[in-house]
Design a protein around this motif. Structure first.
Motif, PDB file in Angstrom:
ATOM      1  N   ASN A   1     -42.626  18.423  96.327  1.00 50.25           N
ATOM      2  CA  ASN A   1     -42.436  18.129  97.744  1.00 50.25           C
ATOM      3  C   ASN A   1     -41.632  19.249  98.387  1.00 50.25           C
ATOM      4  OD1 ASN A   1     -41.886  17.148 100.284  1.00 50.25           O
ATOM      5  ND2 ASN A   1     -40.715  15.363  99.590  1.00 50.25           N
ATOM      6  N   PRO A   2     -42.280  20.123  99.151  1.00 50.32           N
ATOM      7  CA  PRO A   2     -41.553  21.233  99.788  1.00 50.32           C
ATOM      8  C   PRO A   2     -40.375  20.773 100.635  1.00 50.32           C
ATOM      9  CG  PRO A   2     -43.914  21.536 100.004  1.00 50.32           C
ATOM     10  CD  PRO A   2     -43.713  20.155  99.460  1.00 50.32           C
ATOM     11  N   GLY A   3     -40.409  19.525 101.089  1.00 49.39           N
ATOM     12  CA  GLY A   3     -39.311  18.990 101.880  1.00 49.39           C
ATOM     13  C   GLY A   3     -38.002  18.899 101.106  1.00 49.39           C
ATOM     14  N   ASN A   4     -38.089  18.905  99.773  1.00 48.15           N
ATOM     15  CA  ASN A   4     -36.870  18.872  98.962  1.00 48.15           C
ATOM     16  C   ASN A   4     -36.132  20.197  98.970  1.00 48.15           C
ATOM     17  OD1 ASN A   4     -36.986  16.170  98.089  1.00 48.15           O
ATOM     18  ND2 ASN A   4     -38.455  16.692  96.470  1.00 48.15           N
ATOM     19  N   GLY A   5     -36.804  21.255  99.449  1.00 51.66           N
ATOM     20  CA  GLY A   5     -36.150  22.564  99.510  1.00 51.66           C
ATOM     21  C   GLY A   5     -35.660  23.006  98.140  1.00 51.66           C
ATOM     22  N   HIS A   6     -34.385  23.375  98.073  1.00 50.84           N
ATOM     23  CA  HIS A   6     -33.804  23.881  96.822  1.00 50.84           C
ATOM     24  C   HIS A   6     -32.870  22.869  96.167  1.00 50.84           C
ATOM     25  CE1 HIS A   6     -35.519  27.798  97.699  1.00 50.84           C
ATOM     26  NE2 HIS A   6     -35.064  27.672  98.924  1.00 50.84           N
ATOM     27  N   THR A   7     -32.967  21.612  96.585  1.00 50.84           N
ATOM     28  CA  THR A   7     -32.069  20.571  96.076  1.00 50.84           C
ATOM     29  C   THR A   7     -32.090  20.454  94.563  1.00 50.84           C
ATOM     30  OG1 THR A   7     -32.406  19.308  98.123  1.00 50.84           O
ATOM     31  CG2 THR A   7     -31.499  18.111  96.235  1.00 50.84           C
ATOM     32  N   PHE A   8     -33.265  20.598  93.975  1.00 52.19           N
ATOM     33  CA  PHE A   8     -33.392  20.383  92.532  1.00 52.19           C
ATOM     34  C   PHE A   8     -33.556  21.687  91.743  1.00 52.19           C
ATOM     35  CE2 PHE A   8     -35.016  16.597  94.729  1.00 52.19           C
ATOM     36  CZ  PHE A   8     -34.138  15.640  94.216  1.00 52.19           C
ATOM     37  N   ASP A   9     -33.268  22.823  92.367  1.00 53.57           N
ATOM     38  CA  ASP A   9     -33.325  24.099  91.642  1.00 53.57           C
ATOM     39  C   ASP A   9     -32.379  24.045  90.438  1.00 53.57           C
ATOM     40  OD1 ASP A   9     -35.026  24.900  93.606  1.00 53.57           O
ATOM     41  OD2 ASP A   9     -33.808  26.563  94.332  1.00 53.57           O
ATOM     42  N   ALA A  10     -32.764  24.725  89.368  1.00 55.39           N
ATOM     43  CA  ALA A  10     -31.965  24.681  88.140  1.00 55.39           C
ATOM     44  C   ALA A  10     -31.579  26.086  87.685  1.00 55.39           C
ATOM     45  CB  ALA A  10     -32.743  23.980  87.039  1.00 55.39           C
ATOM     46  N   GLU A  11     -30.336  26.228  87.270  1.00 58.70           N
ATOM     47  CA  GLU A  11     -29.873  27.508  86.728  1.00 58.70           C
ATOM     48  C   GLU A  11     -30.517  27.740  85.366  1.00 58.70           C
ATOM     49  OE1 GLU A  11     -25.722  29.253  84.914  1.00 58.70           O
ATOM     50  OE2 GLU A  11     -25.602  28.232  86.860  1.00 58.70           O
ATOM     51  N   LEU A  12     -31.087  28.927  85.185  1.00 56.62           N
ATOM     52  CA  LEU A  12     -31.698  29.293  83.906  1.00 56.62           C
ATOM     53  C   LEU A  12     -30.671  29.914  82.967  1.00 56.62           C
ATOM     54  CD1 LEU A  12     -34.983  30.875  85.332  1.00 56.62           C
ATOM     55  CD2 LEU A  12     -34.816  28.715  84.070  1.00 56.62           C
ATOM     56  N   PHE A  13     -29.931  30.889  83.486  1.00 58.41           N
ATOM     57  CA  PHE A  13     -28.869  31.536  82.707  1.00 58.41           C
ATOM     58  C   PHE A  13     -28.034  32.405  83.643  1.00 58.41           C
ATOM     59  CE2 PHE A  13     -32.475  34.404  82.668  1.00 58.41           C
ATOM     60  CZ  PHE A  13     -31.928  35.658  82.861  1.00 58.41           C
ATOM     61  N   ARG A  14     -26.897  32.878  83.138  1.00 56.90           N
ATOM     62  CA  ARG A  14     -26.040  33.797  83.880  1.00 56.90           C
ATOM     63  C   ARG A  14     -25.933  35.100  83.105  1.00 56.90           C
ATOM     64  NH1 ARG A  14     -21.474  30.875  87.394  1.00 56.90           N
ATOM     65  NH2 ARG A  14     -22.647  28.981  87.906  1.00 56.90           N
ATOM     66  N   LEU A  15     -25.889  36.179  83.838  1.00 56.56           N
ATOM     67  CA  LEU A  15     -25.765  37.508  83.230  1.00 56.56           C
ATOM     68  C   LEU A  15     -24.443  38.100  83.688  1.00 56.56           C
ATOM     69  CD1 LEU A  15     -27.463  39.446  81.451  1.00 56.56           C
ATOM     70  CD2 LEU A  15     -28.253  40.510  83.569  1.00 56.56           C
ATOM     71  N   ASN A  16     -23.550  38.311  82.739  1.00 55.46           N
ATOM     72  CA  ASN A  16     -22.245  38.863  83.080  1.00 55.46           C
ATOM     73  C   ASN A  16     -22.348  40.323  83.498  1.00 55.46           C
ATOM     74  OD1 ASN A  16     -20.825  36.467  82.588  1.00 55.46           O
ATOM     75  ND2 ASN A  16     -20.694  36.906  80.395  1.00 55.46           N
ATOM     76  N   ASN A  17     -21.257  40.819  84.067  1.00 54.60           N
ATOM     77  CA  ASN A  17     -21.245  42.215  84.518  1.00 54.60           C
ATOM     78  C   ASN A  17     -21.548  43.173  83.374  1.00 54.60           C
ATOM     79  OD1 ASN A  17     -18.789  41.401  83.392  1.00 54.60           O
ATOM     80  ND2 ASN A  17     -17.607  42.882  84.538  1.00 54.60           N
ATOM     81  N   TRP A  18     -22.303  44.203  83.686  1.00 53.06           N
ATOM     82  CA  TRP A  18     -22.671  45.268  82.758  1.00 53.06           C
ATOM     83  C   TRP A  18     -23.221  44.728  81.430  1.00 53.06           C
ATOM     84  CZ3 TRP A  18     -17.509  45.891  84.912  1.00 53.06           C
ATOM     85  CH2 TRP A  18     -17.521  46.674  86.078  1.00 53.06           C
ATOM     86  N   SER A  19     -24.053  43.716  81.526  1.00 48.19           N
ATOM     87  CA  SER A  19     -24.658  43.164  80.309  1.00 48.19           C
ATOM     88  C   SER A  19     -26.171  43.099  80.492  1.00 48.19           C
ATOM     89  CB  SER A  19     -24.098  41.780  79.988  1.00 48.19           C
ATOM     90  OG  SER A  19     -24.416  40.854  81.010  1.00 48.19           O
ATOM     91  N   GLN A  20     -26.862  42.759  79.434  1.00 51.09           N
ATOM     92  CA  GLN A  20     -28.321  42.774  79.473  1.00 51.09           C
ATOM     93  C   GLN A  20     -28.891  41.786  78.469  1.00 51.09           C
ATOM     94  OE1 GLN A  20     -29.147  46.643  76.696  1.00 51.09           O
ATOM     95  NE2 GLN A  20     -28.275  47.015  78.703  1.00 51.09           N
ATOM     96  N   LYS A  21     -30.164  41.458  78.671  1.00 52.77           N
ATOM     97  CA  LYS A  21     -30.911  40.623  77.732  1.00 52.77           C
ATOM     98  C   LYS A  21     -32.285  41.270  77.558  1.00 52.77           C
ATOM     99  CE  LYS A  21     -28.843  36.099  78.826  1.00 52.77           C
ATOM    100  NZ  LYS A  21     -28.436  35.675  77.482  1.00 52.77           N
ATOM    101  N   SER A  22     -32.605  41.664  76.340  1.00 55.33           N
ATOM    102  CA  SER A  22     -33.885  42.322  76.098  1.00 55.33           C
ATOM    103  C   SER A  22     -35.037  41.324  76.024  1.00 55.33           C
ATOM    104  CB  SER A  22     -33.824  43.146  74.809  1.00 55.33           C
ATOM    105  OG  SER A  22     -33.547  42.307  73.702  1.00 55.33           O
ATOM    106  N   THR A  23     -34.713  40.091  75.682  1.00 61.12           N
ATOM    107  CA  THR A  23     -35.710  39.006  75.698  1.00 61.12           C
ATOM    108  C   THR A  23     -35.024  37.763  76.237  1.00 61.12           C
ATOM    109  OG1 THR A  23     -35.198  38.395  73.419  1.00 61.12           O
ATOM    110  CG2 THR A  23     -37.052  39.895  73.755  1.00 61.12           C
ATOM    111  N   LEU A  24     -35.787  36.913  76.873  1.00 63.56           N
ATOM    112  CA  LEU A  24     -35.229  35.695  77.435  1.00 63.56           C
ATOM    113  C   LEU A  24     -35.662  34.491  76.606  1.00 63.56           C
ATOM    114  CD1 LEU A  24     -35.897  36.314  81.249  1.00 63.56           C
ATOM    115  CD2 LEU A  24     -33.878  36.935  79.895  1.00 63.56           C
TER     116      LEU A  24
END
Length: 201
Positions: free
Chosen positions: A160-183
């Protein structure tokens, strides 16, 4: 004009219409310049082997996400340089990398694992919609060259587009100067939005 001639003319006209209809059906979406989004994304994920193929990728990127500007042979810039998409040059190692190459104060998204191109790079702060630049659901590895923390987010509106971003979910956080070669499987090609927070903003 005799009745026989009239019938022959009608038969000829009917035959011509049938031929033209067949020709129209044979023409594929690709020939008509009407590739689907899935077809465009598939082509954008391949390594260009010629300059013509590279230019086609640039053209398709602009078709996928209009409003950008080609700034050199293999890059498209959006929003006055806020977001830049880079495609691998023909016969370069950019498509098969062993390390990340995100510039200082940018954070980068790679469409391949292990930092393989194409690459999107962003330097703006705050919440951003990756679909704006045709980069939604394309991220497979990431590199943060900034002092900020980056939150990667999956958009979910429960159909339902009317929900906007209410139910968006965080996948992960990337700290400063860091990287992930695979997710992780749950995050692979699932990022729709990002939010750059804390240091450097």
């Amino acid at each position: 004009m005799s009745g026989g001639t009239m019938k022959a003319m009608r038969r000829l006209g009917t035959a011509l219409i049938a031929v033209m209809s067949t020709v129209a059906l044979i023409a594929s979406p690709a020939e008509a310049g009407e590739l689907s989004e899935a077809q465009i994304r598939a082509e954008l994920g391949k390594q260009a082997t010629t300059t013509a193929q590279l230019q086609r990728q640039i053209d398709l990127q602009l078709k996928l996400a209009p409003g950008g500007k080609q700034i050199n042979a293999n890059e498209v810039s959006y929003d006055n340089g806020k977001f830049v998409v880079t495609y691998a040059s023909p016969n370069s190692v950019q498509a098969v990398r062993a390390s990340a190459d995100c510039p200082s104060d940018w954070f980068c998204f790679y469409a391949g694992q292990n930092f393989n191109y194409p690459r999107g790079k962003l330097r703006d702060c705050g919440w951003q919609d990756l679909w704006t630049w045709g980069w939604g659901d394309r991220t497979r590895s990431v590199d943060n060259g900034s002092a900020s923390q980056i939150i990667f987010i999956n958009h979910y509106d429960k159909g339902n587009p009317g929900n906007g971003h209410t139910f968006d979910a965080e996948l992960f956080r990337l700290n400063n100067w860091s990287q992930k070669s695979t997710l992780a499987a749950s995050a692979d090609r699932a990022a729709d939005h990002v939010n750059r927070i804390l240091g450097g903003c």
